[in-house]
Design an enzyme around this catalytic site. Structure first.
Site, short mmCIF file in Angstrom:
data_model
loop_
_atom_site.label_atom_id
_atom_site.label_comp_id
_atom_site.label_asym_id
_atom_site.label_seq_id
_atom_site.Cartn_x
_atom_site.Cartn_y
_atom_site.Cartn_z
N PRO J 10 -87.59 -3.59 7.71
CA PRO J 10 -86.28 -3.43 7.08
C PRO J 10 -85.42 -2.35 7.73
O PRO J 10 -85.92 -1.26 8.03
CB PRO J 10 -86.62 -3.05 5.64
CG PRO J 10 -88.01 -2.56 5.67
CD PRO J 10 -88.69 -3.30 6.79
N ASN J 11 -84.15 -2.67 7.92
CA ASN J 11 -83.12 -1.77 8.41
C ASN J 11 -83.18 -1.52 9.91
O ASN J 11 -82.27 -0.91 10.46
CB ASN J 11 -83.15 -0.42 7.65
CG ASN J 11 -82.87 -0.62 6.16
OD1 ASN J 11 -81.85 -1.18 5.80
ND2 ASN J 11 -83.80 -0.22 5.31
N ARG J 18 -77.28 3.38 12.82
CA ARG J 18 -77.47 4.17 11.60
C ARG J 18 -78.10 5.50 11.91
O ARG J 18 -78.96 5.61 12.79
CB ARG J 18 -78.36 3.41 10.61
CG ARG J 18 -79.84 3.54 10.87
CD ARG J 18 -80.65 2.70 9.90
NE ARG J 18 -81.40 3.54 8.98
CZ ARG J 18 -82.70 3.39 8.72
NH1 ARG J 18 -83.40 2.43 9.30
NH2 ARG J 18 -83.30 4.17 7.86
N TYR J 23 -82.66 8.63 14.36
CA TYR J 23 -83.26 7.52 15.10
C TYR J 23 -82.72 7.31 16.51
O TYR J 23 -83.14 6.39 17.19
CB TYR J 23 -83.05 6.21 14.32
CG TYR J 23 -83.65 6.23 12.94
CD1 TYR J 23 -85.02 6.08 12.75
CD2 TYR J 23 -82.85 6.43 11.82
CE1 TYR J 23 -85.57 6.11 11.48
CE2 TYR J 23 -83.39 6.46 10.55
CZ TYR J 23 -84.76 6.30 10.38
OH TYR J 23 -85.30 6.34 9.14
N ASN J 74 -93.54 -1.88 13.28
CA ASN J 74 -92.73 -0.82 12.67
C ASN J 74 -92.23 -1.37 11.36
O ASN J 74 -91.21 -2.06 11.31
CB ASN J 74 -91.57 -0.43 13.59
CG ASN J 74 -90.74 0.68 12.97
OD1 ASN J 74 -90.84 0.96 11.78
ND2 ASN J 74 -89.90 1.32 13.78
N ALA J 77 -89.53 1.19 5.84
CA ALA J 77 -89.83 1.69 4.49
C ALA J 77 -90.96 0.93 3.81
O ALA J 77 -91.58 1.45 2.89
CB ALA J 77 -88.57 1.63 3.63
N GLU J 98 -99.54 0.87 13.99
CA GLU J 98 -98.40 1.26 13.15
C GLU J 98 -97.50 2.19 13.95
O GLU J 98 -97.97 3.17 14.55
CB GLU J 98 -98.91 1.97 11.89
CG GLU J 98 -97.77 2.47 11.03
CD GLU J 98 -98.23 3.13 9.74
OE1 GLU J 98 -99.21 2.66 9.14
OE2 GLU J 98 -97.63 4.15 9.36
N HIS J 100 -93.67 4.34 14.14
CA HIS J 100 -92.42 4.83 13.54
C HIS J 100 -91.59 5.54 14.61
O HIS J 100 -92.14 6.28 15.44
CB HIS J 100 -92.69 5.82 12.41
CG HIS J 100 -93.49 5.23 11.32
ND1 HIS J 100 -92.97 4.35 10.41
CD2 HIS J 100 -94.81 5.35 11.01
CE1 HIS J 100 -93.91 3.97 9.57
NE2 HIS J 100 -95.04 4.55 9.92
N LEU J 101 -90.31 5.34 14.56
CA LEU J 101 -89.42 6.01 15.51
C LEU J 101 -89.40 7.52 15.25
O LEU J 101 -89.53 8.33 16.16
CB LEU J 101 -88.00 5.45 15.35
CG LEU J 101 -87.83 4.01 15.80
CD1 LEU J 101 -86.59 3.40 15.15
CD2 LEU J 101 -87.70 3.95 17.32
N SER J 102 -89.21 7.87 13.98
CA SER J 102 -89.14 9.29 13.62
C SER J 102 -90.53 9.79 13.24
O SER J 102 -91.45 8.99 13.03
CB SER J 102 -88.20 9.47 12.43
OG SER J 102 -88.73 8.79 11.30
N ARG J 107 -90.45 14.32 7.23
CA ARG J 107 -89.41 13.84 6.31
C ARG J 107 -89.91 13.94 4.85
O ARG J 107 -90.79 14.73 4.56
CB ARG J 107 -89.03 12.41 6.69
CG ARG J 107 -88.48 12.37 8.15
CD ARG J 107 -88.06 10.98 8.58
NE ARG J 107 -86.93 10.52 7.79
CZ ARG J 107 -86.55 9.24 7.71
NH1 ARG J 107 -87.22 8.32 8.40
NH2 ARG J 107 -85.52 8.88 6.97
N ARG J 111 -92.82 9.54 2.41
CA ARG J 111 -92.97 8.85 3.70
C ARG J 111 -94.24 9.29 4.44
O ARG J 111 -94.46 8.88 5.59
CB ARG J 111 -91.74 9.10 4.59
CG ARG J 111 -90.45 8.52 4.05
CD ARG J 111 -89.36 8.46 5.11
NE ARG J 111 -88.04 8.45 4.51
CZ ARG J 111 -87.34 7.34 4.24
NH1 ARG J 111 -87.81 6.16 4.55
NH2 ARG J 111 -86.15 7.41 3.67
#
Lengths: 147, 147, 147, 147, 147, 147, 147, 147, 147, 147, 147, 147
Positions: J10-11, J18, J23, J74, J77, J98, J100-102, J107, J111
């Site tokens: 998602p997103n 964004r 990101y 990825n 959320a 798995e 993740h970009l960040s 965070r 998360r």
């Protein structure tokens, strides 16, 4: 003229038919009519969408980017479980108001928390269908205060 | 003509002077002027009270019994710690709306919960001073829906 | 003749008028009459005070030092949130009984705990207005057992 | 004449011999004598039972159905761990008072909670052996208030 | 010459008379004398206030705005429960030092946390009455470091 | 022909007489008759036992070793608190089905967890007395699937 | 003739091919055949649906309103995370049975809880594919008990 | 010659026959023989008791008062759930050692905690049947250190 | 003349060079100079030590036994995780003051708790390098109050 | 030549547009180009898919069975809330990484946890778009190590 | 002849001098003498080490690999906080017994848990210095049971 | 040419010899050889250090200040317990990558959290020794993206 998306989430298609003691007898079509009438009065344009699919709600939020000015989101039960909708609002960079028909704080404990509220401008809950027009007023004020 | 008490709790006497980036520059007197003007428009009477004393807020809520029709309560920090204000609303048997200037859900974790909301009709937060007139509209609608 | 302070906290001024299905229809004045009559029977003196202000309750507890022999405290909602009342009892060095009209353990989870009970002689709850005279008997026995 | 069962749970057979600084020196036989004397005074009949077995306590509670009018239960340590005793009281449909000799709220954290209290009329704790006669008074008042 | 408010909360009016094994035998008047003497030595002005009322403490904090330079706050038991005092310090925009006579970290678990400390410059605890003059020194240093 | 023990725990001796709105009006004897009739139909033998004593239930489970083929256990309130019953099933090395008359997940939070379920073949709840014959069918299927 | 929807959630399309040591080798088509055969035997009609999409499951549940009489729902992993499915069942006002192939209580902690179970008639888990026909029997009994 | 009670709780009657990979193949009779032999060697007397009933274990502990000198208690699963056994040891005022055959800390989380250990002299776990003779040695040393 | 050990823990060797917005630009050598100067003024002797090794800090604390009179300990991050340092202070039987440069209560949640504070005389935090001389004053007062 | 599915949740369709401070400005198309180029270099084939629908992601994972060799996921959320995606990976029996970009651990607290990671080969996060090619390298190494 | 390392952690170098009411007056040298004498009796060799440094304890455990047969570890306060010592035992693949002088379960809550116990053969606590020889016996039995 | 410190924490000196089913058979020397070879390929310099001492790891991190450009840290078990290492990275102001050989998220719950990750650029876990060269690539990319 500012444009708003009024977006409804899971089970709200049955509004007015389910658990009327909690949600009242107004249908989603009635709500949309109320909102259209109110939009004219306060000088805004409104679009409507409803889906039971979390992904479809995310798509709809994305679809507002650069096109609409405010999001009024009744995410129903996804309010309490969806980090993805929270991220979608951040991604779309659109001001959002979280809306609930019932007072979620007077219901089960797991309805007291919201991921979405963390990135919203504000929250309105407990006023039934009337909450939608209150949210439209609130969004208009919010946009006015920014300009 | 229905009568409302607009009751403000701790630290709201300093409104407009403290942390303007969170709460804006409108003072409590400004808010009261806005509410008086709005009251005329929508045909309700309004009274105002503010105290930093939890007990004084309870007394004020008791004082509405049999005399006023709706309570709009911005209990400030007591929102998150006071069971006694929750009980005061139950005792006074007056419909109440919980109000916050800021979006408490976007602030510290301990501001996400409310005892008062459990006995309120609904909650409005995040819309600054404009929230007061939204709450007046919401309370009026609520009373209309009961009659 | 031993002297007791019977001290009532927030919202108990409305006793007999609010939520009668939980608290009954006896008013606080009725309770005080019952207590005065019972005091005569068992040979003790009683004083009464009620306040919705936490600070005023603390002041009242302090005021018993060196003057009265027992405290019967229905701290209402402050029972569950006030460390300061707990400290006031320790400071005043007066034996205290925690009292509730309703059975708090059969109500919401957050009413099951008490700071005050940690420094009290004992707790009586669930017996309505009758709880006050039971508490007077219990305090008298407690004082007798010390002498 | 109403009949009460005064039921004592685990370790209370050793009353008066164990940890006297917590529980005093009165034996269970002494308590029963006090209760019998008090029963005559207030015009009730009393039966007594004690067991260290949770199941035997359940059996005793069942045995009151349709035969006795009130249960005064000092469930000792089972208070804090037994859902089955809670269910037994519901099943027997007899009004019950939870009793403790010591003030459990001034002891270890795990003694602050009670399953039994959720279905009891009320709770009395902290008054030593005197608590039994207070509980008899409280039960009598409770039954009177129902009739 | 900088001016400080030395503000004491609930139960501190009884200082020197209650639980001397925890708090010592110095009275609040003694503390104020010590502080006045120390103020002369280090060249600051001091005002004093004490209240058992949370609201009165908030009022006192508000009263320092634009008039005094530093707040030394022993909020007693309100330290652990009051979000409103925390907000009052933020609202008054005055540097604050949280003070405790006893070492709260060596007492009950619920005394280990503080809302006030989150907005304070620093915390001093465990040094009895001497803590007040240490806090005055610390506040003076803090103000010097800002100028 | 496979043999089953249908074992009922605390308060189930009062089945059909207590809280009929939760558990219905069928007595334990009725249940046993239903089970006996059903046992004939599906070709199994059944034994019955009920006790309010946790230890007696453990003894009964031990008694199945090397003699019976399946255990259908309605442990009532012990379900949520007894590790010893869980261990008894492991010790007896007999396939077990956990059974509840009511849907425990629609009741209090503390009835949502089960130690016994961790070592059971499966769980059936919410179908009233009919649950027993469903459990017999399920156990029979389970045993068939093993052979 | 009553009609049932047998609705399967995420990953159940792979039944019989994935992790056979947990779920067995029966495919979803096999399950449907078993259910159709059993439906004939017990005189009910059955429909089937499966989706990996939470929204599609909600839509399917809505689709039963006023058309079918019972819902047998194996919501797979959504059982433990979806408030929206719980609300969908309430909205559709159809009796539902929660079903799991494996004994979820013998697996990871996060599989022990269920939102859906709170609004279901009952729960059946741990009996593999046989659970579906047991659930059909249970639903039929449930409907019979209502009429 | 000091006398010890070696008391075993629920499911330990099946020792040597259940889950031998966890508990080994030694039976309870074997353990008792080992203990009797070891008692002779170290000059103590031993009594044995085992019960699956919590109440019977409490009775047995009470029975040691003024008659025996040490208690070696393997309370099995009751270790983790029984406050009543903890109280029984305090009541009987006998030194106690908590014993487990397996290393409970290497098993499920809910086996890591013990009420009994809070009032025991010490704990020995993980050494199988050999733990009993170690506990006898430890108790003897403990008693020697007291005299 | 009383002697103090001023002991600094992990990362404090980089003081004045790391995160100056949190800790300022004063180096550890500067702090030691300040402390030496202050020691002369108030008539005490000071020793200094710093280590990033928890074990070395323990050794240093042990090394004060029978030789020094007070410990001023800035344990840095070990404050929040080290039970061993807490035990070292108890073992060395030396009065200790816990010190932090920054106000740890205004930082991450995991910095709000301290094992060391439980055995310290008191805590001083938030006053930067000035905290060291405040702590020296506080320790001197503490020792004076003992003699 | 091994084949990988690079699946984005998602997103991530809005990647590069964004929250660029979190990101970066690389779009998903850019990422796919990078991956295609890298695939040629290291001799693997890559497919891409993105969806905001949890169900569509499950379908895509199922679609790899027997056709592809590795999954680079990825899940955005959904990582923190979806048990169904975890089960989908188990069902598809495909090695998964798995991504993740960040750095999700820098965070919000919610998360920091992941259901998916429990069934993944490994996790890579914090390296922006470069993480995808690192994951491709890691997956290739992993597959090589198996053969 | 089997060889054991008896390894003591932080603060145990002060044994016999610190908090004698908790740990007794025996010094570590005394303990080592006792252990040497006992080693001769039971036919084992013993080595000793003590350090306040977690890393040094890890090094010592590594140093047993392929050279010694059993580890008796009193890790003091590191017991409750060190995952690294737990991993060191796994790495060294040596049977370990966790030892405490005091009964940690009768002390503060944070001393009730142990990482080390999860990988140990067993645990012995509460028997003072005598615990070391009990642990030697237990380790010898354990090794005998393996061969 | 950028310089990296590859720093390994507790128990990693035993790499390749301990628990090979979790960590593989590659030794730390092998890893260093791989890294040196890879460093040449990608044009960076590498230093290596390993220690079982938390303090030594902190010292090593400090030692990189102003001398090296990137830190690749496998802190082993300290990852989950050390705030001091987290602070050391902040203090040294060097970009860091957290590395684990195994997928810590597929192991015990207490290995799922990391203080270090909060201040790291990113995290890589689950790829065995190959993770080191991936981390080198990731660090190089990270540094390139900054310049």
């Amino acid at each position: 003229m500012p444009g708003f998306l009024i977006l409804n989430g899971p089970n709200l298609n049955l509004l007015g038919t389910r658990q009327p003691e909690v949600y009242g007898r107004t249908t989603l079509a009635d709500v949309e009519d109320m909102c259209r009438a109110h939009a004219k009065e306060i000088g805004v344009e409104v679009e409507f969408a409803q889906s039971n699919h979390e992904g479809a709600l995310i798509d709809a939020i994305h679809g507002t980017r650069g096109r609409l000015d405010g999001l009024i989101l009744n995410a129903g039960a996804y309010t309490h479980t969806s980090v993805a909708l929270m991220d979608a609002i951040s991604s779309a960079e659109i001001p959002a108001i979280e809306l609930h028909l019932s007072n979620v704080h007077a219901r089960e404990e797991f309805r007291h928390t919201s991921y979405i509220a963390r990135v919203a401008v504000g929250v309105i809950c407990g006023f039934g269908a009337r909450g939608y027009t209150l949210a439209m007023d609130a969004m208009k004020s919010h946009l006015d205060s920014l300009s």
